[in-house]
Each structure stands twice: as C-alpha cells, then as structure tokens.
Design an enzyme around this catalytic site. Structure first.
Site, PDB file in Angstrom:
ATOM      1  CB  SER A 220      -0.838  -0.294   1.343  1.00 62.28           C
ATOM      2  OG  SER A 220      -2.057   0.926   1.052  1.00 62.28           O
ATOM      3  CG  ASP A 248      -3.335  -3.562  -4.279  1.00 61.91           C
ATOM      4  OD1 ASP A 248      -3.273  -3.618  -5.361  1.00 61.91           O
ATOM      5  OD2 ASP A 248      -4.607  -3.405  -3.485  1.00 61.91           O
ATOM      6  CG  HIS A 311      -5.414  -2.671  -0.186  1.00 56.27           C
ATOM      7  ND1 HIS A 311      -4.648  -2.336  -1.166  1.00 56.27           N
ATOM      8  CD2 HIS A 311      -4.861  -1.918   0.974  1.00 56.27           C
ATOM      9  CE1 HIS A 311      -3.699  -1.462  -1.072  1.00 56.27           C
ATOM     10  NE2 HIS A 311      -3.843  -0.938   0.372  1.00 56.27           N
TER      11      HIS A 311
END
Length: 381
Positions: A220, A248, A311
C-alpha cells in the site's frame, strides 16, 4: 452469366497483358474463390464448436455481478478522491499535518527470541548490533496506512513466518508509529520523507553487507515509501538496489510525473508489482518492470467481499509463494487481459509471481487465483 463474365476477363487479359495466359488466369480465379469459401466454412465451424467456451459460465456471471455491486461504485468514489488529491498535490494546496519525527520511528529487527527496535535516525546502531548478521540476506518490509508494528499486524506476522521457513534471515520492519495513521492525504505526503530516511540508512548498510543481499518490500503506502528509498539510495550511491517488491501500491494521490509519483520502474534493478485491488485502494496502471494482475483488472478478488480483503490479498499471495515448494504457485501469462487469457488468445510467455519472480522478462502478466488458500493455481494454462 458465368460464361459472359469469364469471356470478358479473357478479353481484358488479352488486351492489357501481352503475355496473358487465359486458361491459367481462370484456373487461379476459381482456386481463389474456392479457398475463400473453405476459409469461411472453417471459421463458421470453429465458432459453432466454441460456443460453449464463449458463453459465460455460472462462476463468471457471479463474478461479474459481484464486481458490479461491490467494486464499481467504490471505484467511482475513489476516482473522485484521487482527482481532488492530485489537484492539491499539483498546486501545493495540501501539506502534511506534521513532518516525520525520525526519533519516534524505528527499525524493528524481528527474531525468534524477540523484536529489537532502533531509531530510524540511528540506523548504524542496528547495522552494528549483535542481533544483526552481516552474513545473512536482509528483507526490509514497510506496511501501509493505519498499521504499526504494535498492532496485530497480519501482514508482518504472515511474511515473517513465511521467510523463517527458509532459515535465518535479517527481517526488518519499519515502524512508522503514528506517521501513517493520520488523514490519508497527509500520510501520502509523508511517504517521500520517510522513504528518503530509509534510503539514507540503506546507503550505510551496504558498507557492511553486499547490496545483492537486500530486498525491499512495501504494501500500500509502504510500496511508495520503499520506492522513494530506492531513488534516494541511487542518488547517494550511484547504483541501484537489486529488487523492490510492491504489494498493491496505494492508488489515491499518486501519479507518475508528479511530486507524489510513488513507486515506479527504475527505483531498483527489478521492480515487481502485484496488483490486487485495482482502481480502488490499489493502482491499476503498470508501474514496475513486471506487473502481475491476479484476477485481471477486477477490483474484488475471488473469495473477497470487501476492498480491504482484496487490498490484503497482495501480501497473502506473496507470503504463500515464499514457502518452500510454493515458488511456482502463481504463474502469469503475458496478456492484455484476463478474458483474453481464459479464451486462449494470449502469447505463451509466462512469468513466476512472488518470491521467485522471473527476473528475465518484462511486461504485464495476468493469472487466475483460487478463492481460498492455497490461492495459487500453479501452471494451469
């Protein structure tokens, strides 16, 4: 009528071409017409035989419904946030709530005997620590927004556990404390500063260990932090880190070519990226040397019903691939999309996703995954 047409062709042939061979011309015409008819029949036959393949399965219809209900509205909302944030970045209209205080952030060296913390601005204390081995490979993990080492951090625990199955390793987590726990926009503005601080520490680390032994992993917002670290390292040392893995990478606020460009190809010798929540919390566009799209460009992963679940799948897939015997659990095919892959329309160039990533190929690779662990389907194409 046919005789008249042939006669006209023969007359034209004789009048225009001095060495015309009328009967050979007629034979070629009929041969061409025959080939066209046969080709049409073959195409029609293939279309009829492939009707069961072309029709969507119940699983595909269900997946489309899930994407329509769960992901598309969230994609629209995220696009609005992204546009607003990008405009603020372009005009310097938003500033972080506070600048990072390095003394409040730590390198955390995880070992079986316990975790050992060292201030981010006193990195040489870690490199000289008796708990840090100069003979081992070093993995540095940076997680994302609203996560710290003090939380029950599933990503940290899962990745550490996976790497321990491969023997002893220097496994380091960057504890960003409260600096990524503020409003998302402020957090995103802090990624460059935090990354540069990490890059400073890594530039000193290569005085103790070979650069080939260092691997950065970021999830992230953490993916953009390690990207900034790679750029800072290159600036200071004149050469690249060997590998950065982005799990991601965060989508909102980050645009290539802007002040918050985030992780991108060139930040290391190899930048490999796993996209699992495209267009919502994660980026859609390819940003690495090799980008993997499990479940294609769908925002919701199989087995998930929330964007947080999707996610998180990026680090779950990666952790699974670390375990011995799982190195080839995830095989992607170079392709333009998942539907083309399923229909068998893609080139057969393949690449391994995860721990044992293929480092001799570049491009975008698509693959299917399972709804539950083990998520990898191995080479099923």
């Amino acid at each position: 009528m046919k005789l008249l047409s042939v006669s006209l062709l023969l007359v034209l042939c004789s009048a225009v071409v001095t060495d015309c061979k009328p009967f050979e011309l007629v034979s070629n015409i009929y041969s061409t017409v025959s080939d066209v008819v046969k080709a049409k029949l073959r195409i029609g036959s293939r279309l009829i035989s492939n009707v069961p393949v072309l029709l969507p399965s119940f699983e595909e219809i269900s997946e489309f419904g899930k994407q329509t209900i769960l992901s598309y509205p969230l994609e629209a909302i995220t696009a609005g946030i992204h546009t607003f944030c990008s405009a603020a970045v372009a005009t310097n209209g938003t500033e972080p709530l506070f600048e990072p205080d390095l003394s409040r952030m730590n390198y955390v060296l995880m070992t079986d005997s316990g975790n050992y913390s060292y201030s981010l601005d006193h990195y040489e204390e870690l490199w000289n620590s008796s708990f840090f081995s100069h003979q081992l490979n070093t993995v540095v993990l940076v997680t994302g927004w609203l996560t710290t080492i003090n939380d029950a951090n599933e990503a940290v625990d899962a990745l550490y556990k996976a790497y321990r199955t491969r023997g002893t390793i220097n496994f380091i987590v960057i504890d960003t404390a409260s600096h990524l726990n503020t409003l998302y926009t402020w957090s995103s503005f802090n990624t460059n500063n935090l990354g540069e601080s990490l890059g400073d520490g890594l530039a000193k680390l290569v005085q103790y260990v070979p650069v080939e032994s260092i691997h950065l992993i970021g999830h992230s917002l953490g993916a953009h932090i390690v990207g900034a670290a790679g750029r800072r390292f290159q600036e200071l040392k004149g050469f690249n880190l060997p590998r950065i893995t982005g799990l991601d990478p965060a989508n909102p606020c980050f645009n290539e070519g802007e002040s918050l460009s985030g992780l991108s190809r060139g930040d290391a010798d190899l930048v490999d990226v796993i996209h699992s929540n495209v267009r919502v919390l994660g980026k859609r566009d390819p940003i690495g040397d090799i980008d993997f799209y499990p479940n294609g460009l769908n925002s919701i992963q199989p087995g998930c019903y929330t964007i947080i679940c999707s996610h998180s799948r990026a680090w779950e897939y990666y952790a699974e691939s670390v375990y011995p015997g799982n190195e080839r659990n995830f095989i992607g095919v170079k392709c333009n999309g998942l539907s083309a892959l399923i229909s068998g329309l893609c080139r057969r160039q393949k690449a391994v996703m995860g721990y044992a990533v293929s480092n001799n190929v570049r491009g975008n690779f698509f693959l299917r995954v399972n709804s539950d662990a083990p998520f990898g389907r191995k080479d099923v194409y």
